[in-house]
Design a protein around this motif. Sequence first.
Motif, PDB file in Angstrom:
ATOM      1  N   ALA A 187       0.876  -1.303  -0.229  1.00  0.00           N
ATOM      2  CA  ALA A 187       0.037  -0.194   0.214  1.00  0.00           C
ATOM      3  C   ALA A 187       0.802   1.087  -0.138  1.00  0.00           C
ATOM      4  CB  ALA A 187      -0.799   0.035   1.180  1.00  0.00           C
ATOM      5  N   GLY A 188       1.852   1.242   0.835  1.00  0.00           N
ATOM      6  CA  GLY A 188       2.788   2.530   1.061  1.00  0.00           C
ATOM      7  C   GLY A 188       3.561   2.803  -0.372  1.00  0.00           C
ATOM      8  N   CYS A 209       0.335   4.422   5.730  1.00  0.00           N
ATOM      9  CA  CYS A 209      -0.102   3.244   5.059  1.00  0.00           C
ATOM     10  C   CYS A 209       0.700   2.110   5.870  1.00  0.00           C
ATOM     11  CB  CYS A 209       0.480   3.113   3.628  1.00  0.00           C
ATOM     12  SG  CYS A 209      -0.336   4.119   2.380  1.00  0.00           S
ATOM     13  N   HIS A 261      -5.241   8.413   5.701  1.00  0.00           N
ATOM     14  CA  HIS A 261      -5.149   7.142   6.276  1.00  0.00           C
ATOM     15  C   HIS A 261      -5.406   6.314   5.025  1.00  0.00           C
ATOM     16  CE1 HIS A 261      -4.401   7.958  10.494  1.00  0.00           C
ATOM     17  NE2 HIS A 261      -5.561   8.674  10.419  1.00  0.00           N
ATOM     18  N   ASN A 262      -4.480   5.157   4.863  1.00  0.00           N
ATOM     19  CA  ASN A 262      -4.939   3.945   3.816  1.00  0.00           C
ATOM     20  C   ASN A 262      -4.347   2.832   4.464  1.00  0.00           C
ATOM     21  OD1 ASN A 262      -5.125   2.593   1.496  1.00  0.00           O
ATOM     22  ND2 ASN A 262      -3.648   3.479   0.506  1.00  0.00           N
ATOM     23  N   TYR A 263      -5.289   2.116   5.261  1.00  0.00           N
ATOM     24  CA  TYR A 263      -4.791   0.942   5.960  1.00  0.00           C
ATOM     25  C   TYR A 263      -6.073   0.124   6.225  1.00  0.00           C
ATOM     26  CZ  TYR A 263      -6.086   3.214  10.382  1.00  0.00           C
ATOM     27  OH  TYR A 263      -6.936   3.740  11.336  1.00  0.00           O
ATOM     28  N   ALA A 293      -6.252   7.537  -2.606  1.00  0.00           N
ATOM     29  CA  ALA A 293      -5.432   8.273  -1.413  1.00  0.00           C
ATOM     30  C   ALA A 293      -4.747   9.382  -2.103  1.00  0.00           C
ATOM     31  CB  ALA A 293      -4.259   6.997  -1.090  1.00  0.00           C
ATOM     32  N   CYS A 321      -6.816   1.706  -4.226  1.00  0.00           N
ATOM     33  CA  CYS A 321      -6.812   2.651  -3.032  1.00  0.00           C
ATOM     34  C   CYS A 321      -5.602   3.613  -3.073  1.00  0.00           C
ATOM     35  CB  CYS A 321      -6.240   1.707  -1.662  1.00  0.00           C
ATOM     36  SG  CYS A 321      -7.739   0.513  -1.236  1.00  0.00           S
ATOM     37  N   ALA A 322      -4.310   3.339  -3.778  1.00  0.00           N
ATOM     38  CA  ALA A 322      -3.673   4.404  -3.906  1.00  0.00           C
ATOM     39  C   ALA A 322      -3.876   5.292  -4.719  1.00  0.00           C
ATOM     40  CB  ALA A 322      -2.253   3.711  -4.763  1.00  0.00           C
ATOM     41  N   THR A 335       1.337   3.657  -3.310  1.00  0.00           N
ATOM     42  CA  THR A 335       0.594   5.145  -3.144  1.00  0.00           C
ATOM     43  C   THR A 335       1.891   6.237  -3.376  1.00  0.00           C
ATOM     44  OG1 THR A 335      -0.835   4.234  -1.529  1.00  0.00           O
ATOM     45  CG2 THR A 335      -0.567   6.840  -1.723  1.00  0.00           C
TER      46      THR A 335
END
Length: 302
Positions: free
Chosen positions: A7-8, A154, A275-277, A294, A290-291, A11
């Motif tokens: 995710a990190g 993330c 937040h993206n988790y 975000a 999701c990226a 993004t």
Amino acid sequence: MVGGGIAGLTTAVLLAESGRRVRVWAREPAERTTSAVAGGLWWPYRIEPEPLAGAWALASLGVYEELAARPAETGVRLVEGVHHGMRREELGAWAGRVPGLRAVAEGLAARLPVIDMPVHLAWLRERLGKAGGTVEVREVTDLAAVPAAVVVNCTGLGARALVPDPAVRPVRGQLVVVENPGVTEWFTAVDHSSAVSTYFIPQPDRLLLGGTAEEDDWSLEPDPRTATAIVARCAAVRPEIAGARVLAHRVGLRPARQAVRLARRTLPDGRTLVHNYGHGGAGITVAWGCAREATTLAFPTP
């Protein structure tokens, strides 16, 4: 960017390629994250809410289909397989947009992305570097203390303590890595009410066998009895797996939450926190969708 898993990094890539100056601070290198030990099959699994997850997954599917044209570079391939015992009517509307998803005697078959995670994470890190982003192994204990105008969180399971968010809980998954005895298709048989499942996923130089879904279990130590049971379940489907040489045992903790937290907040000093988790067992599956969201939350279009 706080967090250096799938995710990190995904993004961070989108932010850097949009012209932003991006620094990733991660507690551990990407190859030691939960993402690195994931099976790598694209499919929404243990993630809520389903309508949003389906949309994020489809957005990611389009990206992975493009990346599959360069499998050696990106780690992404399109592979045939079967979800045993699954029926189309059990799934959300998103399933109707998955190319080639079809009913067969065993369940649902499709040609889906299978991602070799160590290769893919390394590719993401290289792509980020080419866009001017940097990655630093550095633990963050306070999101408000990160010196950036926009902070994107993330951190997956780490968000439980960092935010803090007690709604984030581990779902332990154990895998067995074996020499591939010639299996070319993936297979899953999952009962969402059970802590055990059966699946195998072929990677270029190995076969991943699973699995478990043990809620609120924090142990990262492989359990020998669990490993034996995993091999036995997979061998019941493909007998040649029984004699495959074991290469490794892996354990990962999926960051489960009742719903993915993908939201913009304002820090006490007026800076932006996104937040993206909480992606559960589908972090890889929804990563690009999701990226994108975000990125929009971090820098809304006027």
